[in-house]
Each structure stands twice: as C-alpha cells, then as structure tokens.
Motif scaffolding. Structure first.
Motif, PDB file in Angstrom:
ATOM      1  N   GLN A   1      80.835  49.339  57.070  1.00 48.36           N
ATOM      2  CA  GLN A   1      79.381  49.449  57.144  1.00 48.36           C
ATOM      3  C   GLN A   1      78.790  48.700  55.960  1.00 48.36           C
ATOM      4  O   GLN A   1      79.262  48.850  54.824  1.00 48.36           O
ATOM      5  CB  GLN A   1      78.925  50.913  57.092  1.00 48.36           C
ATOM      6  CG  GLN A   1      79.015  51.639  58.422  1.00 48.36           C
ATOM      7  CD  GLN A   1      78.358  53.003  58.374  1.00 48.36           C
ATOM      8  OE1 GLN A   1      78.604  53.791  57.471  1.00 48.36           O
ATOM      9  NE2 GLN A   1      77.515  53.290  59.352  1.00 48.36           N
ATOM     10  N   GLY A   2      77.775  47.895  56.233  1.00 46.22           N
ATOM     11  CA  GLY A   2      77.136  47.155  55.157  1.00 46.22           C
ATOM     12  C   GLY A   2      78.087  46.258  54.395  1.00 46.22           C
ATOM     13  O   GLY A   2      77.915  46.035  53.191  1.00 46.22           O
ATOM     14  N   GLY A   3      79.113  45.753  55.081  1.00 51.18           N
ATOM     15  CA  GLY A   3      80.064  44.868  54.434  1.00 51.18           C
ATOM     16  C   GLY A   3      81.083  45.568  53.556  1.00 51.18           C
ATOM     17  O   GLY A   3      81.828  44.913  52.818  1.00 51.18           O
ATOM     18  N   LYS A   4      81.155  46.910  53.645  1.00 56.63           N
ATOM     19  CA  LYS A   4      82.084  47.683  52.824  1.00 56.63           C
ATOM     20  C   LYS A   4      83.095  48.436  53.694  1.00 56.63           C
ATOM     21  O   LYS A   4      82.786  48.860  54.812  1.00 56.63           O
ATOM     22  CB  LYS A   4      81.323  48.698  51.962  1.00 56.63           C
ATOM     23  CG  LYS A   4      80.267  48.094  51.047  1.00 56.63           C
ATOM     24  CD  LYS A   4      80.869  47.263  49.935  1.00 56.63           C
ATOM     25  CE  LYS A   4      79.800  46.781  48.962  1.00 56.63           C
ATOM     26  NZ  LYS A   4      80.368  45.947  47.867  1.00 56.63           N
ATOM     27  N   PHE A   5      84.290  48.621  53.159  1.00 60.10           N
ATOM     28  CA  PHE A   5      85.346  49.402  53.796  1.00 60.10           C
ATOM     29  C   PHE A   5      84.986  50.880  53.680  1.00 60.10           C
ATOM     30  O   PHE A   5      84.866  51.411  52.577  1.00 60.10           O
ATOM     31  CB  PHE A   5      86.665  49.108  53.079  1.00 60.10           C
ATOM     32  CG  PHE A   5      87.856  49.924  53.520  1.00 60.10           C
ATOM     33  CD1 PHE A   5      88.074  50.245  54.852  1.00 60.10           C
ATOM     34  CD2 PHE A   5      88.790  50.346  52.573  1.00 60.10           C
ATOM     35  CE1 PHE A   5      89.184  50.977  55.244  1.00 60.10           C
ATOM     36  CE2 PHE A   5      89.911  51.071  52.949  1.00 60.10           C
ATOM     37  CZ  PHE A   5      90.111  51.388  54.284  1.00 60.10           C
ATOM     38  N   VAL A   6      84.778  51.558  54.826  1.00 67.21           N
ATOM     39  CA  VAL A   6      84.318  52.950  54.775  1.00 67.21           C
ATOM     40  C   VAL A   6      85.248  53.937  55.477  1.00 67.21           C
ATOM     41  O   VAL A   6      85.072  55.154  55.354  1.00 67.21           O
ATOM     42  CB  VAL A   6      82.901  53.091  55.374  1.00 67.21           C
ATOM     43  CG1 VAL A   6      81.890  52.295  54.567  1.00 67.21           C
ATOM     44  CG2 VAL A   6      82.879  52.677  56.849  1.00 67.21           C
ATOM     45  N   GLY A   7      86.233  53.457  56.233  1.00 68.97           N
ATOM     46  CA  GLY A   7      87.106  54.392  56.930  1.00 68.97           C
ATOM     47  C   GLY A   7      88.229  53.677  57.655  1.00 68.97           C
ATOM     48  O   GLY A   7      88.254  52.448  57.744  1.00 68.97           O
ATOM     49  N   TRP A   8      89.177  54.461  58.158  1.00 67.11           N
ATOM     50  CA  TRP A   8      90.264  53.908  58.971  1.00 67.11           C
ATOM     51  C   TRP A   8      90.613  54.888  60.085  1.00 67.11           C
ATOM     52  O   TRP A   8      90.354  56.086  59.987  1.00 67.11           O
ATOM     53  CB  TRP A   8      91.501  53.584  58.127  1.00 67.11           C
ATOM     54  CG  TRP A   8      92.066  54.709  57.296  1.00 67.11           C
ATOM     55  CD1 TRP A   8      91.872  54.919  55.954  1.00 67.11           C
ATOM     56  CD2 TRP A   8      92.921  55.782  57.745  1.00 67.11           C
ATOM     57  NE1 TRP A   8      92.541  56.047  55.544  1.00 67.11           N
ATOM     58  CE2 TRP A   8      93.198  56.596  56.622  1.00 67.11           C
ATOM     59  CE3 TRP A   8      93.471  56.131  58.973  1.00 67.11           C
ATOM     60  CZ2 TRP A   8      93.994  57.738  56.697  1.00 67.11           C
ATOM     61  CZ3 TRP A   8      94.265  57.274  59.058  1.00 67.11           C
ATOM     62  CH2 TRP A   8      94.521  58.058  57.925  1.00 67.11           C
ATOM     63  N   PHE A   9      91.193  54.338  61.148  1.00 67.56           N
ATOM     64  CA  PHE A   9      91.632  55.151  62.293  1.00 67.56           C
ATOM     65  C   PHE A   9      92.987  54.638  62.746  1.00 67.56           C
ATOM     66  O   PHE A   9      93.158  53.443  62.986  1.00 67.56           O
ATOM     67  CB  PHE A   9      90.633  55.052  63.447  1.00 67.56           C
ATOM     68  CG  PHE A   9      90.988  55.922  64.634  1.00 67.56           C
ATOM     69  CD1 PHE A   9      90.413  57.171  64.786  1.00 67.56           C
ATOM     70  CD2 PHE A   9      91.903  55.492  65.586  1.00 67.56           C
ATOM     71  CE1 PHE A   9      90.746  57.986  65.871  1.00 67.56           C
ATOM     72  CE2 PHE A   9      92.246  56.292  66.668  1.00 67.56           C
ATOM     73  CZ  PHE A   9      91.660  57.546  66.814  1.00 67.56           C
ATOM     74  N   LEU A  10      93.960  55.548  62.855  1.00 62.86           N
ATOM     75  CA  LEU A  10      95.302  55.193  63.317  1.00 62.86           C
ATOM     76  C   LEU A  10      95.551  55.861  64.660  1.00 62.86           C
ATOM     77  O   LEU A  10      95.561  57.086  64.766  1.00 62.86           O
ATOM     78  CB  LEU A  10      96.354  55.649  62.305  1.00 62.86           C
ATOM     79  CG  LEU A  10      97.807  55.286  62.643  1.00 62.86           C
ATOM     80  CD1 LEU A  10      98.016  53.768  62.577  1.00 62.86           C
ATOM     81  CD2 LEU A  10      98.775  55.987  61.688  1.00 62.86           C
ATOM     82  N   GLY A  11      95.736  55.048  65.704  1.00 62.85           N
ATOM     83  CA  GLY A  11      95.957  55.580  67.038  1.00 62.85           C
ATOM     84  C   GLY A  11      97.429  55.610  67.413  1.00 62.85           C
ATOM     85  O   GLY A  11      98.286  55.050  66.718  1.00 62.85           O
ATOM     86  N   ASN A  12      97.722  56.253  68.514  1.00 59.99           N
ATOM     87  CA  ASN A  12      99.092  56.371  69.014  1.00 59.99           C
ATOM     88  C   ASN A  12      99.429  55.126  69.833  1.00 59.99           C
ATOM     89  O   ASN A  12      99.458  55.147  71.060  1.00 59.99           O
ATOM     90  CB  ASN A  12      99.222  57.636  69.863  1.00 59.99           C
ATOM     91  CG  ASN A  12     100.661  57.930  70.239  1.00 59.99           C
ATOM     92  OD1 ASN A  12     101.572  57.178  69.898  1.00 59.99           O
ATOM     93  ND2 ASN A  12     100.877  59.024  70.949  1.00 59.99           N
ATOM     94  N   GLU A  13      99.671  54.026  69.126  1.00 62.49           N
ATOM     95  CA  GLU A  13      99.931  52.742  69.757  1.00 62.49           C
ATOM     96  C   GLU A  13     101.046  52.024  69.013  1.00 62.49           C
ATOM     97  O   GLU A  13     101.522  52.499  67.976  1.00 62.49           O
ATOM     98  CB  GLU A  13      98.664  51.878  69.741  1.00 62.49           C
ATOM     99  CG  GLU A  13      97.456  52.512  70.406  1.00 62.49           C
ATOM    100  CD  GLU A  13      96.219  51.640  70.269  1.00 62.49           C
ATOM    101  OE1 GLU A  13      96.216  50.544  70.864  1.00 62.49           O
ATOM    102  OE2 GLU A  13      95.289  52.037  69.562  1.00 62.49           O
ATOM    103  N   ASN A  14     101.436  50.865  69.532  1.00 65.02           N
ATOM    104  CA  ASN A  14     102.457  50.076  68.853  1.00 65.02           C
ATOM    105  C   ASN A  14     102.042  49.814  67.408  1.00 65.02           C
ATOM    106  O   ASN A  14     100.902  49.439  67.137  1.00 65.02           O
ATOM    107  CB  ASN A  14     102.662  48.735  69.567  1.00 65.02           C
ATOM    108  CG  ASN A  14     103.512  48.879  70.807  1.00 65.02           C
ATOM    109  OD1 ASN A  14     104.078  49.934  71.066  1.00 65.02           O
ATOM    110  ND2 ASN A  14     103.613  47.823  71.585  1.00 65.02           N
ATOM    111  N   GLY A  15     102.964  49.999  66.500  1.00 63.60           N
ATOM    112  CA  GLY A  15     102.687  49.770  65.091  1.00 63.60           C
ATOM    113  C   GLY A  15     102.355  51.031  64.324  1.00 63.60           C
ATOM    114  O   GLY A  15     102.338  51.028  63.093  1.00 63.60           O
ATOM    115  N   ALA A  16     102.088  52.142  65.020  1.00 63.14           N
ATOM    116  CA  ALA A  16     101.709  53.381  64.337  1.00 63.14           C
ATOM    117  C   ALA A  16     102.819  53.894  63.425  1.00 63.14           C
ATOM    118  O   ALA A  16     102.554  54.507  62.383  1.00 63.14           O
ATOM    119  CB  ALA A  16     101.336  54.451  65.360  1.00 63.14           C
TER     120      ALA A  16
END
Length: 207
Positions: free
Chosen positions: A122-137
C-alpha cells in the motif's frame, strides 16, 4: 468435508486480488464449452541466493536466514516495494504476476506473487504477506517450524494457538503476541487438521 470446502472457498476469495483471471479456452463452435484449467507449474525457487538463504515467516515481515551461519535479517513491513520484491526474488526467483485490488477493506492494495507467497503493498510500501496452499509453500515456515500442512496438534507443541471465534474465514487462528502475530486458517476443526493458509500484516480479506 463440508468445512474443508468452505475454507477453500474463503481462501480463494482472499486470493482473488492476488491473481489475474485466466483466459477461458472455448472449443470451436461451442461458446458454452467447460474451461480447462492450465497445469500448475512447479515452484521455481531459483533466485541467485536460493542455495544459501531460507525465508522464515514472521509477524513483522519476512526473515532471511543464512543457511550456513543461522544469522537472520528481518525484511520488515514498511520498507519500499522495490526493496521487498528484490529481497524475495533473490531467493524465490522472478515474480509470477502483479495485480491490484481497489475494493479491499483496508483500501487499495497492490500484490506481487511468487508461487505460493504473495507480498502485499500500500502506498508503495510492503505491508503484509499471504502464503497459500500451493506449489512452493513448503519453502516457508516460521522459526519454530510451522508452515502449510502442519497439523494443529503439532503446532500446539511449540506455540499457543488462539482460535478466532465466529470468523467468516472459517477455522481462523493466530499465533504470537504483540506486533509479532501471524494469522492462519486450518482446513477443518480438530487436532488432526492441517494449516491451509498463513498470513501477517495487512491483507485483502472480505469478512
């Protein structure tokens, strides 16, 4: 089984902002043909530092761990987008896609996805992450070893799990305290249930 399907639906809704819609192939002469999903590619993890660095999930951002020395460096929420993208690409490889959602409860958000991991901005800043149940998890876990697929029983051996009652996202929970909180969702109730998603910071959920 019903609960597992509900959780899957909620996760798909949460990730809708993070992935562009795929084109739907249509058979010649049949505009009602059933779309065929493309094959999911294997996780890349081919960044220049993939062999020497591991990425640990953290409630304050992402921690990069030197595999040889164990030294950790925090990529904290609030750093510029370019810095966050460069840091993760150094391990995960080139991003899969970028997207934007103007309807998030927290306001307009941008996303950059690397296989199962999505970085939120948001606003050009890193504000969060989400890790899903997919390849690479499987490439990601907390410092205590909790990741996608960890059972509730196993997670309880190292952390206190706080269940979020009446969550519209399903079997939602959190671990950690203060600013270092990581959220997640189990696939179903019970100690044998496995973690289906993990997240921290600001996310685009529709509760």
């Amino acid at each position: 089984m019903i609960m597992r399907k509900l959780v899957a639906l909620f996760i798909l809704a949460a990730l809708a902002a993070c992935k562009p819609a795929a084109d739907k192939p249509v058979a010649d002469g049949d505009d009602k043909a059933v779309p065929t999903a493309p094959a999911v590619p294997e996780a890349k993890a081919d960044g220049p530092a993939a062999a020497t660095l591991a990425v640990s999930l953290d409630g304050e951002g992402l921690r990069f761990i030197d595999k040889a020395t164990g030294k950790a460096s925090l990529l904290s929420f609030g750093v510029p987008r370019a810095q966050a993208e460069t840091a993760l690409a150094n391990v995960a490889g080139k991003e899969d896609d970028r997207s934007t959602n103007e309807e998030c409860g927290a306001g307009t958000m941008e996303f950059t996805r690397y296989d199962a991991m999505t970085l939120n901005f948001q606003g050009g800043k890193f504000v969060g992450w989400f890790l899903g149940n997919e390849n690479g998890a499987a490439s990601y876990s907390t410092m205590s070893g909790i990741g996608i697929g960890t059972t509730r029983a196993k997670a309880k051996e190292s952390v206190a799990i706080v269940d979020l009652e009446d969550s519209t996202l399903g079997e939602e929970f959190s671990i950690g305290t203060g600013d270092n909180v990581i959220g997640g969702m189990f696939a179903e109730p019970g100690d044998a249930a496995k973690i289906d998603a993990l997240f921290a910071g600001t996310n685009c959920f529709f509760r």
